[in-house]
Scaffold this motif. Sequence first.
Motif, mmCIF file in Angstrom:
data_model
loop_
_atom_site.group_PDB
_atom_site.id
_atom_site.type_symbol
_atom_site.label_atom_id
_atom_site.label_comp_id
_atom_site.label_asym_id
_atom_site.label_seq_id
_atom_site.Cartn_x
_atom_site.Cartn_y
_atom_site.Cartn_z
ATOM 1 N N ARG A 27 0.831 -1.213 0.000
ATOM 2 C CA ARG A 27 0.000 0.000 0.000
ATOM 3 C C ARG A 27 0.864 1.261 0.000
ATOM 4 N N THR A 28 1.948 1.231 0.775
ATOM 5 C CA THR A 28 2.864 2.380 0.771
ATOM 6 C C THR A 28 3.442 2.605 -0.620
ATOM 7 N N LEU A 29 3.883 1.522 -1.265
ATOM 8 C CA LEU A 29 4.441 1.635 -2.611
ATOM 9 C C LEU A 29 3.386 2.107 -3.604
ATOM 10 N N ALA A 30 2.170 1.556 -3.484
ATOM 11 C CA ALA A 30 1.107 1.915 -4.421
ATOM 12 C C ALA A 30 0.748 3.389 -4.301
ATOM 13 N N VAL A 163 11.601 9.630 -3.278
ATOM 14 C CA VAL A 163 12.198 9.032 -2.076
ATOM 15 C C VAL A 163 11.635 9.690 -0.826
ATOM 16 N N MET A 164 11.562 11.029 -0.842
ATOM 17 C CA MET A 164 11.024 11.751 0.310
ATOM 18 C C MET A 164 9.565 11.391 0.543
ATOM 19 N N PHE A 165 8.824 11.208 -0.538
ATOM 20 C CA PHE A 165 7.389 10.986 -0.381
ATOM 21 C C PHE A 165 7.065 9.580 0.103
ATOM 22 N N ILE A 166 7.963 8.631 -0.125
ATOM 23 C CA ILE A 166 7.752 7.297 0.445
ATOM 24 C C ILE A 166 7.608 7.404 1.961
ATOM 25 N N LYS A 167 8.439 8.259 2.561
ATOM 26 C CA LYS A 167 8.380 8.437 4.022
ATOM 27 C C LYS A 167 7.165 9.258 4.432
ATOM 28 N N ASP A 168 6.791 10.253 3.621
ATOM 29 C CA ASP A 168 5.667 11.120 3.980
ATOM 30 C C ASP A 168 4.325 10.401 3.926
ATOM 31 N N THR A 169 4.244 9.298 3.176
ATOM 32 C CA THR A 169 2.983 8.558 3.138
ATOM 33 C C THR A 169 2.624 7.971 4.502
ATOM 34 N N SER A 170 3.586 7.971 5.426
ATOM 35 C CA SER A 170 3.287 7.465 6.772
ATOM 36 C C SER A 170 2.190 8.291 7.445
ATOM 37 N N LEU A 171 2.006 9.549 7.007
ATOM 38 C CA LEU A 171 0.944 10.384 7.582
ATOM 39 C C LEU A 171 -0.444 9.858 7.235
ATOM 40 N N ALA A 172 -0.540 9.023 6.203
ATOM 41 C CA ALA A 172 -1.835 8.434 5.862
ATOM 42 C C ALA A 172 -2.351 7.533 6.980
ATOM 43 N N SER A 173 -1.457 7.119 7.868
ATOM 44 C CA SER A 173 -1.890 6.295 9.011
ATOM 45 C C SER A 173 -2.841 7.064 9.914
ATOM 46 N N GLN A 174 -2.794 8.414 9.858
ATOM 47 C CA GLN A 174 -3.703 9.218 10.679
ATOM 48 C C GLN A 174 -5.147 9.082 10.217
ATOM 49 N N LEU A 175 -5.343 8.660 8.962
ATOM 50 C CA LEU A 175 -6.699 8.401 8.469
ATOM 51 C C LEU A 175 -7.142 6.977 8.753
ATOM 52 N N VAL A 200 11.171 -3.435 12.195
ATOM 53 C CA VAL A 200 10.866 -4.000 10.877
ATOM 54 C C VAL A 200 10.338 -2.916 9.938
ATOM 55 N N VAL A 201 9.531 -1.995 10.471
ATOM 56 C CA VAL A 201 9.035 -0.870 9.657
ATOM 57 C C VAL A 201 10.208 -0.043 9.153
ATOM 58 N N LEU A 202 11.168 0.221 10.037
ATOM 59 C CA LEU A 202 12.359 0.988 9.648
ATOM 60 C C LEU A 202 13.101 0.286 8.514
ATOM 61 N N ILE A 203 13.274 -1.016 8.647
ATOM 62 C CA ILE A 203 13.991 -1.773 7.618
ATOM 63 C C ILE A 203 13.238 -1.722 6.289
ATOM 64 N N CYS A 204 11.916 -1.815 6.349
ATOM 65 C CA CYS A 204 11.111 -1.788 5.123
ATOM 66 C C CYS A 204 11.218 -0.435 4.430
ATOM 67 N N TYR A 205 11.140 0.654 5.211
ATOM 68 C CA TYR A 205 11.294 1.986 4.617
ATOM 69 C C TYR A 205 12.669 2.141 3.974
ATOM 70 N N PHE A 206 13.686 1.633 4.657
ATOM 71 C CA PHE A 206 15.044 1.716 4.106
ATOM 72 C C PHE A 206 15.143 0.919 2.809
ATOM 73 N N ALA A 207 14.540 -0.279 2.800
ATOM 74 C CA ALA A 207 14.603 -1.125 1.607
ATOM 75 C C ALA A 207 13.882 -0.488 0.429
ATOM 76 N N LEU A 208 12.850 0.311 0.708
ATOM 77 C CA LEU A 208 12.128 0.981 -0.366
ATOM 78 C C LEU A 208 12.859 2.227 -0.856
ATOM 79 N N SER A 209 13.399 3.000 0.068
ATOM 80 C CA SER A 209 13.945 4.309 -0.292
ATOM 81 C C SER A 209 15.404 4.267 -0.741
#
Length: 226
Positions: A27-30, A163-175, A200-209
């Motif tokens: 979902r983060t990638l999408a 790359v920056m926006f992959i991390k910013d999508t974390s704000l969608a968790s507020q919805l 594990v979340v940290l590792i996943c973000y790193f693997a994506l970005s």
Amino acid sequence: MFEQFLEQVPLFFSYHNLVFIAQATGRTLAMTFIGCSVGFFFGFCIAVLRQSTAPLLQIFRWLAIAYVEIFRRIPFLVILFIVLFVIEPLMPGTSLFGIATVSVCLLSTAFLSEVIRSGLESVPPQQVEGAKSLNFNALQTLVMVIMPQAWKVILPPAAAFVVMFIKDTSLASQLGVIELTFAGKMLVNRGFSPVLGFGVVLICYFALSYPLSRFAAYLETRLASS
């Protein structure tokens, strides 16, 4: 405490948890891919519109400038809630993922349009004038003269923005969108150690970005002028 951590590791990396994390990563990638792809397309259209000098398009240029200036200055979290409260009455039943993706599109369009505009403006005006003297129309000038030179200015910062926006999508968790950050919260709420959940979340973000950041660095070196 360390013994408890070791006891939780086999339970944490169970099949269902791994599938849950993989779905959240998807979902983060999408959100990032759809939002930035749509944003690049419409950002390109806005950048070209703002470069136009046709009198009939003046009102549209003003609207484009207003859109870019407004959405570049609104925090992403505020955009998420604005889109939520606008879409829900008009289209009841819209998924939270869809609302978050629309929000990403709105923000990425504003930022990427500025990246593209800077690339278009980096082409010396003498070359555009030369194309006009050769009877090139506006489309031919854009495709054959401007864009081949503008890509080297556009692509590196555009890739860095993704790359920056992959991390910013974390704000969608507020919805309540179950992306990576929200998945980490849910796993911690199930009783797992925060070190495991958010580690594990940290590792996943790193693997994506990280691959994207290396790709952006490669583009910057590859396309740089000698």
